[in-house]
Design an enzyme around this catalytic site. Structure first.
Site, PDB file in Angstrom:
ATOM      1  NE  ARG A 294      -4.128  -2.030   1.657  1.00 40.16           N
ATOM      2  CZ  ARG A 294      -5.196  -2.352   2.377  1.00 40.16           C
ATOM      3  NH1 ARG A 294      -5.327  -1.918   3.621  1.00 40.16           N
ATOM      4  NH2 ARG A 294      -6.146  -3.118   1.852  1.00 40.16           N
ATOM      5  CE1 TYR A 423      -1.686  -0.469  -7.975  1.00 38.85           C
ATOM      6  CE2 TYR A 423      -1.820  -1.951  -9.843  1.00 38.85           C
ATOM      7  CZ  TYR A 423      -1.169  -0.955  -9.167  1.00 38.85           C
ATOM      8  OH  TYR A 423      -0.021  -0.445  -9.681  1.00 38.85           O
ATOM      9  CD  GLU A 424      -1.445  -4.281  -3.450  1.00 33.39           C
ATOM     10  OE1 GLU A 424      -1.105  -5.044  -4.357  1.00 33.39           O
ATOM     11  OE2 GLU A 424      -1.632  -4.670  -2.269  1.00 33.39           O
ATOM     12  N   GLY A 425      -6.426  -2.571  -2.455  1.00 32.85           N
ATOM     13  CA  GLY A 425      -7.484  -1.963  -1.634  1.00 32.85           C
ATOM     14  C   GLY A 425      -7.858  -0.626  -2.242  1.00 32.85           C
TER      15      GLY A 425
END
Lengths: 565, 565
Positions: A294, A423-425
């Site tokens: 993140r 992406y990545e949350g």
């Protein structure tokens, strides 16, 4: 339009804004002397400018392709990747025990930023390896560490993350992939995973997949998920590659951007894998990987913003129009360029402050630094990528009609960076994390940071009152919002304004780092940029906070029928 | 994901928000009875939903191509265009004298909105014809009107605008194209023009180019520009097509979006053309075309926003996740959808209010209405397209990972709409127009509008105080900003904050129209949406106004060297 890595910006930020020296004065980072940091940044910058950046456009115009089950990457990618790997740049923060350089995460963040500006699609490959290295360092067995870490750190092998399934996007707990014990310590992993970046490629000899799957009898939801390491080719104990595993790329996605990054649909059909960490602890291990990733994605946003900014500035400086020397003399063009530069500074400072907090936590073991890093991670990710999108968008606008023509290259930044907010949350998930999990301490970590800002602002009042006063006031407004937030037990009331809250927090943090820059150079260029940011962009925080504090009632009063009306 | 034209929204806006009845009660628009308006909107909606929308994706995946000097458009475009033309939809506001329907511009704006949502690339073709029709109606000779208008209005021929040259973007006065008298009343036009939308195609039998060029001995700058009508095939007096003119498409641009719209580089090599309007009055004539087109582009932004919103809402309603019925129950998803819908309402109301002001000016000849239309045009263009971009961006975000995959269709809205902030005068140019030319009346037109808002807010205070009060207060803040602006004689000080000023003006206007909607339905869905907008989005105006009022000093203190540092 050549890209030049902003090496001196990083030096300035480390020295005057995020206090990296605190970390490098600890025993853990004693090797990271000023000379070493200078050399690392300079060499990384050179690699990015001379080797990586020239491959950026080819990634867009010649996407990765799947041919007869094999992924062929864009022209020049393999050679550029090999230079990244051979230079030791894949994972400079990885532990020296297995071949890493053990450098601070803040430095790794700077290198990720530069690599992303040079070629986001390509940089994503080592970024995923970094996350996998973290996960194995934290959760792998000694044998797994000995076998996989040297290969991943050297870049001979690369890593992927396999969370998402077609029916389970942000809701990872709905994953259905299965793993059955083979009786020899390995597992047979089966299932389909989607959005697997660099799921296959030809830039390195092996691809190691970290796959979330369920053991027989595992409970529903995230608690039933375990993590498995599933290599494309199965290595023996020495790392010599053997048989191809029972996995394949079903297809590659056709995407809006990062065409150079092969995004695979992966099919595992009783593929051989090994459990990483404990049974049912897959999400925990995956979070180790994701938290690091993140921050890395935040740095991607900042890097793209830098690339887009340099591209737009070069165009504007060169573009004559009317009586002006160049369109930079048009007030609105200069406003856009100044906003871009000011926002990049703010977002970059946040990512580096987050990296430094991680380093302090590692070096001191103090929980306060862990909490600081945890607090800053969602802000670094969401604001870094938001700035990436805004700056790339302004970059297109500065180019006028040329910005919409693909050949110009400005549009690629905008198309590429769009995924980083997802992406990545997604950034919405980051904001929920900030207002819920990261406030479970009753706001302690947030208040500590706000105290720090106000203390610095107090000091600055004597010399830079026009900057220090609004920063102090904005921090107070933010403090009231945090107080409101932690007192609010209805989580939907927090969530309903979580994205505006995160953006307001980032705005205020940005003003703090700008203020510190101005304090270091009160008569210089950085003070002028700080004045611009604090006068023109910081006031945005008030509207965002009003939004953030609105609660959920009026929002949920708007029914699905209302939305469809 | 099928698109459904929001016909009832337009009816509501006409009846309760922008008071179209004032225009339709005049003699000029006496034919536009409520029944006629209903029928027009319903039929246009049907055409958009059933005929035009199904061609949208093909425009993206199968761009227009140049083959052996001839442009071939995307699959289905020719058939859809022909239905648009045969239904009389190209220019419904054109004068009945030459075959138009003479409908209010507000209705034409609604139809443009719906057509843009259905297929922006294709809609751009009739939009350009509309502008050309306006220019010829206002500046053409009787013979030109008789020959060209019926063909353009029926859609048998289409129109283009040729302003931009490679060295002259927004600085149109630097254009170098030449025109020499042929001695027979016609001219030989030579030069290269770029970014010519629908510069050639196969959907209609002739393409009429309006080209800015310089007569021999003409002065430098915009005053030396005259306007020429240069048809692809030269018609005789009856409109029968004769010889091909001496012009050609050099190339088509590869663009970020609107792939279905052929964007040509045009070469004129002593092409035969006819002067439209007086010598040296080219820019004046072109402005007639552009002003109309600017409102049209604002409607394009709103239309794309509508399409993107419907696409995202359908996905969200269908997407299950975790324990929720659908992701619409997630607070942040609902926040995005409500913001999208609220912003669409605000931007649409502004475009329709602008259209209505044009209609009132035409119907009454009153200068106040002209001034109102002139004031609203740059706001409608810039805010309409800004909302188009934000909503399309949120639309991608609502889709999560799917949003980044081209097949989903969400990304196309974002890529397509991006050009609308650039063409017909960048949004920066619109903002300069607003703070300079449109304030040359000392703010009179702006103050008249703000008076109107405050009067309505006063009335609403009794029944909807929680909405009326913030609208009234925001209007006062905006009034102070206008007062500051008109008192500021340093134009750069106005320009330095012109875009934030325009966005703040739009935010406040949006709150006014939302308030009127709430007054019409105080217990209904529209009041709930108004409450969301006024509570959460309107507060943004304060930060924007702080930015707008910052002057130019701190901005120009940031030197080009600072920007490059």
């Amino acid at each position: 339009m050549p890209y030049t890595s902003p090496v001196s910006d990083f030096r300035f930020l480390f020295d005057h804004v995020v206090d990296l020296a605190r970390a490098t004065e600890t025993e853990l980072y004693a090797d990271a002397t000023p000379d070493v940091i200078e050399a690392i940044l300079t060499e990384a910058g050179k690699l990015c400018d001379e080797v990586v950046a020239p491959t950026r456009r080819a990634g867009d115009t010649h996407p990765a392709v799947l041919e007869n089950g094999v992924v062929r990457t864009s022209p020049g990618f393999k050679e550029a990747y090999q230079q990244i790997a051979e230079g030791g740049w894949v994972a400079i923060a990885a532990s020296p025990e297995h071949g890493g350089m053990g450098l601070p995460q803040a430095i790794a963040t700077a290198v990720n930023d530069m690599l992303s500006a040079a070629n986001l699609s390509l940089q994503l490959c080592p970024l995923l390896s970094q996350g996998q290295i973290d996960a194995i360092e934290a959760h792998g067995s000694d044998a797994q560490k000995a076998l996989y870490l040297p290969k991943l750190i050297s870049g001979e092998w690369t890593g992927t993350m396999n969370l998402t399934e077609p029916q389970a996007g942000s809701d990872v707990g709905a994953a259905r992939a299965k793993a059955e014990p083979n009786g020899d310590g390995s597992y047979a992993v089966s299932g389909q995973k989607i959005y697997i970046s660099w799921g296959d490629h030809d830039v390195a000899e092996n691809v190691c997949h970290l796959v979330l799957a369920r053991l027989p009898g595992a409970p529903e939801g995230t608690k039933g998920l375990s993590l498995f390491l599933v290599p494309k080719y199965i290595p023996d104990e020495d790392g010599t590659l053997g048989a191809a595993n029972s996995l394949r790329v079903v297809s590659l996605e056709e995407k809006m951007g990062i065409h150079g990054s092969p995004t695979a649909v992966m099919e595992y059909d009783r593929a051989t894998g090994w459990l990483v960490g404990a049974e049912g602890a897959g999400m925990k291990a995956m979070f180790t990987m994701m938290n690091n990733a993140r921050l890395g994605v935040g740095a991607q946003g900042v890097g793209i913003a830098e690339g887009a900014y340099q591209h737009a500035l070069a165009y504007a400086m060169d573009r004559k129009q009317g009586a002006t020397a160049s369109i930079v003399d048009h007030a609105d063009v200069r406003r856009m360029l100044a906003s871009m530069k000011a926002d990049i500074f703010a977002a970059r400072a946040i990512t580096l402050a987050c990296g430094t907090a991680i380093d302090m936590a590692r070096a001191t073991g103090e929980r306060d630094w862990d909490a600081r890093a945890a607090l800053l991670t969602p802000i670094a990710k969401a604001f870094g990528t938001e700035v990436g999108m805004r700056v790339a968008d302004d970059g297109v606008q500065v180019h006028g009609g040329m910005g919409f023509i693909e050949e110009t290259g400005a549009a690629q930044y905008l198309r590429d960076v769009r995924v980083t907010a997802i992406y990545e949350g997604t950034n919405g998930i980051q904001a929920m994390d900030l207002v819920a999990r990261k406030m479970m301490d009753g706001g302690e970590a947030a208040f500590a940071l706000l105290d720090e800002i106000e203390e610095v602002a107090e000091t600055a009042r004597a010399t830079l009152p026009d900057l220090a006063t609004p920063v102090w006031q904005a921090t107070e407004t933010l403090r009231e919002a945090v107080e409101w937030l932690v007192a609010e037990s209805n989580m939907n009331a927090r969530f309903a304004g979580s994205v505006p809250f995160l953006m307001a927090f980032a705005r205020v943090l940005g003003s703090y780092y700008h203020l510190r820059a101005a304090m270091a150079e009160p008569e210089g260029s950085r003070a002028r940029l700080a004045r611009f940011y604090i006068t023109r962009l910081l006031p945005e925080h008030a509207g965002l906070i009003a939004h953030a504090r609105s609660g959920a009632e009026d929002l949920f009063a708007i029914t699905p029928d209302d939305l469809a009306a």
